[in-house]
Each structure stands twice: as structure tokens, then as C-alpha cells.
Write an enzyme that holds these catalytic residues in place. Structure first.
Site, mmCIF file in Angstrom:
data_model
loop_
_atom_site.group_PDB
_atom_site.id
_atom_site.type_symbol
_atom_site.label_atom_id
_atom_site.label_comp_id
_atom_site.label_asym_id
_atom_site.label_seq_id
_atom_site.Cartn_x
_atom_site.Cartn_y
_atom_site.Cartn_z
ATOM 1 N N LYS A 182 0.825 -1.221 0.000
ATOM 2 C CA LYS A 182 0.000 0.000 0.000
ATOM 3 C C LYS A 182 0.856 1.266 0.000
ATOM 4 O O LYS A 182 0.356 2.345 -0.294
ATOM 5 C CB LYS A 182 -0.980 0.004 1.178
ATOM 6 N N ASP A 183 2.165 1.155 0.335
ATOM 7 C CA ASP A 183 3.061 2.316 0.313
ATOM 8 C C ASP A 183 3.635 2.596 -1.069
ATOM 9 O O ASP A 183 4.205 3.660 -1.294
ATOM 10 C CB ASP A 183 4.237 2.104 1.279
ATOM 11 N N ARG B 209 -8.451 8.333 4.318
ATOM 12 C CA ARG B 209 -9.401 7.272 3.932
ATOM 13 C C ARG B 209 -10.165 6.762 5.144
ATOM 14 O O ARG B 209 -11.389 6.604 5.115
ATOM 15 C CB ARG B 209 -8.626 6.115 3.275
ATOM 16 N N ARG B 210 -9.428 6.478 6.234
ATOM 17 C CA ARG B 210 -10.089 5.997 7.440
ATOM 18 C C ARG B 210 -10.983 7.077 8.040
ATOM 19 O O ARG B 210 -12.088 6.801 8.495
ATOM 20 C CB ARG B 210 -9.049 5.533 8.466
ATOM 21 N N ARG C 295 0.631 10.243 14.039
ATOM 22 C CA ARG C 295 1.727 9.581 13.358
ATOM 23 C C ARG C 295 2.417 8.673 14.352
ATOM 24 O O ARG C 295 2.114 8.671 15.526
ATOM 25 C CB ARG C 295 2.718 10.612 12.817
ATOM 26 N N ARG D 117 1.151 4.511 18.569
ATOM 27 C CA ARG D 117 -0.280 4.727 18.321
ATOM 28 C C ARG D 117 -1.140 4.032 19.381
ATOM 29 O O ARG D 117 -2.091 4.616 19.886
ATOM 30 C CB ARG D 117 -0.638 4.244 16.913
ATOM 31 N N CYS E 44 -1.299 7.533 -2.349
ATOM 32 C CA CYS E 44 -1.731 6.666 -1.256
ATOM 33 C C CYS E 44 -2.097 7.439 0.012
ATOM 34 O O CYS E 44 -2.441 6.835 1.019
ATOM 35 C CB CYS E 44 -0.698 5.574 -0.949
#
Length: 329
Positions: free
Chosen positions: A84-85, A136-137, A158, A164, A251
Site C-alpha cells: 500500500k506504500d 481514507r479511514r 503519526r 499509536r 496513497c
């Protein structure tokens, strides 16, 4: 035996705990496959050192360009990326030699007190604060809360997985959303309080999949690494990334996509692709899906590519372009 078949293969990886874990798993698979030693070469990328939010630094390619530079310079033999990166445009000088079997593509919620999203939003006197660095989230979490007649506050964060999760453990946030695959790879999936169904939160294109990349001139190594490729995973992520590319989105854009392989009793026969684009406040989502045939051979990428392009065209016709903010021109 000559040196080229006995020397250690150099695997380039980011330094994060997650990157080291997934690169270590690939290294072990390559050792078993080739009988050659594999050494990890740690490389720091711009995305690792920048403290800006991913949406600000562009997202696309910030975690991979240093690895790709090392490949092209011959400092490493191959690199492992979170798919995805990767930017959707593939440089001619580099080849995606293998996309192994995909881990769970879903997002995972880690919330205080073991709560689910529905439970977090049930308290009318408290607006749940949910951390994520992903537009997106944010878009889909806010839309989900709206559908429940509630609202949440999405907080840009971040940091690595430990950092997190620490926001929740310290009481600074009510929950964070992370990729289930990453939690699984570092042995912390049990801390997820809810795995989020793609029916409500579509993952990032390629989420849960790894990409093994090497220089296009290294044909012998490409042939070896191809043994680790999973054709079903490659077909699925090709469709997802084709959608992303056709939307001309990087992305860090609020684009979600997931291709599911549909099987009958004998074999996998169909590819079902879903896509979503939304405003980060969740007020507007464009969500569509399409179904196509699974490619007859692993070399046939035309079907998933076309599915992605066609679904993107439908989404753009329904107003997706205006929901993505800045578009890569």
C-alpha cells in the site's frame, strides 16, 4: 559453487519494528527457497524521519524511494515493501518479482475498555476521539458514525504501532485504527477490540500485501523470487491499484478498495472489486463495485487492470474527483 550463488543476498528494509518483522519473514522464506543466507540491510526513508502528517508530505512513495535508490545503486539485491506504500507507477528499471499470499486486509480498532465502534459511539454525552493518520479511514469512520446517528472526532496521528496504541493506553484517545496485517505480523492482533468489516470500512488498495522488488536486470533473482508469488493476491491487488491509479490519487488520498476472490466448489472464478472515495468529514461517499472473471493465467493482468479502470471511471462520473482534495496531475 561460484560466489554469486553462495554469498548472502542483501534484503533492503525500513527500520521500523513492523518493517523488520515482515522483512524477516520474507528473508526466512527466501533462505528456504534458495538455500542462500539473507542479510537485512536497514535503510531510513523520508517517511520515517519526517514528523509531518502523511497527508501533508504526500504519502505516495515517501517510504519507498530510499529503498529503490539502494536497489538501483546495487547496494541491496531486493527490497520488501508494504504494497500500500508503493506508488502505482512502476519504474521500468525495477520489477515486482513477487507479491506473496496476502495477510488479512481489514482495518482493526483498538479501543479503551475493550469497546467496539458501535459501543464507543453509543455514549450520547461523549464524542469518541479516534486516532488515525489516514484520510481514507477518517472519511469512512465519520460516515459510519453518521449512519448510526452519532459523530466521532478523528484525530490525525503519526508514529509506529507502539506509539499509536500508547495514545489509547495513556487515555489520550478513545481508540486508534490500524491495519490488522501489521498487528498480526508483530504479534499484537489480540489487542484489537474489533476487526472492521469491509462493508463499513474499505481498506487501502493493497493493504495486507507485501511487495518484493528487485532490479529488472537481475533476471536470475527475479526467477527465484517468483516462486513466492501468489497469483490470486496479485490479481486482487492489481485491480485495487488500477482503481487508485485511474483516480489519479496517491496513497494519502481518501480512497479505499478491496478485491475479493469469489470461489465455487471447484475453483476461484470471479473477482469482486469495491471502491470508495469520500470527504474526510464523512458527509459524502462515492462507493461502487464491479465483478469480473479471474485471469486464466498469472501473466494475464488485463482483466484486473480493466476492472480498476472501469470502476474508477464510474466513480469519477458520480463525482469522486471533487471529494479527493488535491489530485496528482
Amino acid at each position: 559453487m561460484n560466489d554469486s550463488t553462495t554469498r548472502a543476498l542483501r534484503l533492503g528494509t525500513r527500520r521500523s519494528k513492523l518493517a523488520m518483522a515482515q522483512s524477516g519473514q520474507v528473508a526466512e522464506a527466501v533462505r528456504e527457497l534458495t538455500g542462500r543466507p539473507v542479510e537485512l540491510v536497514e535503510i531510513t526513508t523520508y517517511g520515517d524521519t519526517s514528523r509531518e502528517h502523511l497527508a501533508q508530505i504526500g504519502g505516495s512513495g515517501v517510504f519507498v524511494s530510499a529503498l529503490r535508490d539502494a536497489l538501483l545503486a546495487g547496494e541491496i539485491d531486493f527490497a520488501v515493501h508494504s504494497l500500500k506504500d508503493l506508488p502505482t507507477a512502476q519504474p521500468e528499471a525495477l520489477t515486482l518479482a513477487a507479491i506473496p499470499v496476502r495477510e488479512d486486509p481489514r482495518d482493526a480498532l483498538i479501543a479503551r475498555d475493550g469497546l467496539t465502534f458501535e459501543q464507543l459511539t453509543a455514549d450520547e454525552d461523549r464524542v469518541a476521539r479516534i486516532g488515525t493518520g489516514s484520510p481514507r479511514r477518517m472519511a469512512q469512520l465519520n460516515a459510519w458514525a453518521r449512519s448510526l446517528g452519532r459523530r466521532v472526532e478523528t484525530v490525525p496521528i503519526r508514529g509506529n504501532i507502539d506509539t499509536r496504541i500508547g495514545f489509547v493506553e495513556k487515555g489520550e484517545l478513545d481508540a486508534v485504527v490500524l491495519a490488522a496485517a501489521g498487528l498480526t505480523r508483530i504479534g499484537r492482533i489480540d489487542e484489537a477490540t474489533q476487526l472492521l468489516s469491509p462493508d463499513v470500512i474499505l481498506p487501502a488498495p493493497g493493504q495486507g500485501a507485501l511487495a518484493i522488488e528487485c532490479a529488472a536486470v537481475n533476471v536470475d533473482l527475479i526467477a527465484l523470487l517468483a516462486e513466492l508469488d501468489d497469483p490470486d493476491t496479485r490479481a486482487a491487488v492489481t485491480a485495487e491499484r488500477s482503481l487508485l491509479a485511474a483516480l489519479e490519487a496517491g496513497c494519502s488520498a481518501p480512497v479505499g478498495a478491496l478485491a475479493d476472490l469469489q470461489a465455487d466448489e471447484q475453483a476461484v472464478t470471479e473477482l469482486h472489486l469495491r471502491g470508495v472515495v469520500g470527504t474526510t468529514d464523512g458527509s459524502t461517499l462515492v462507493q461502487l463495485s464491479t465483478t469480473g472473471h479471474v485471469p486464466a493465467s498469472p501473466d494475464d493482468v488485463s482483466t484486473p487492470l480493466n476492472m480498476g479502470h472501469e470502476l474508477a471511471a464510474e466513480m469519477l462520473a458520480k463525482g469522486a474527483a471533487g471529494l479527493m482534495g488535491e489530485r496528482a496531475l
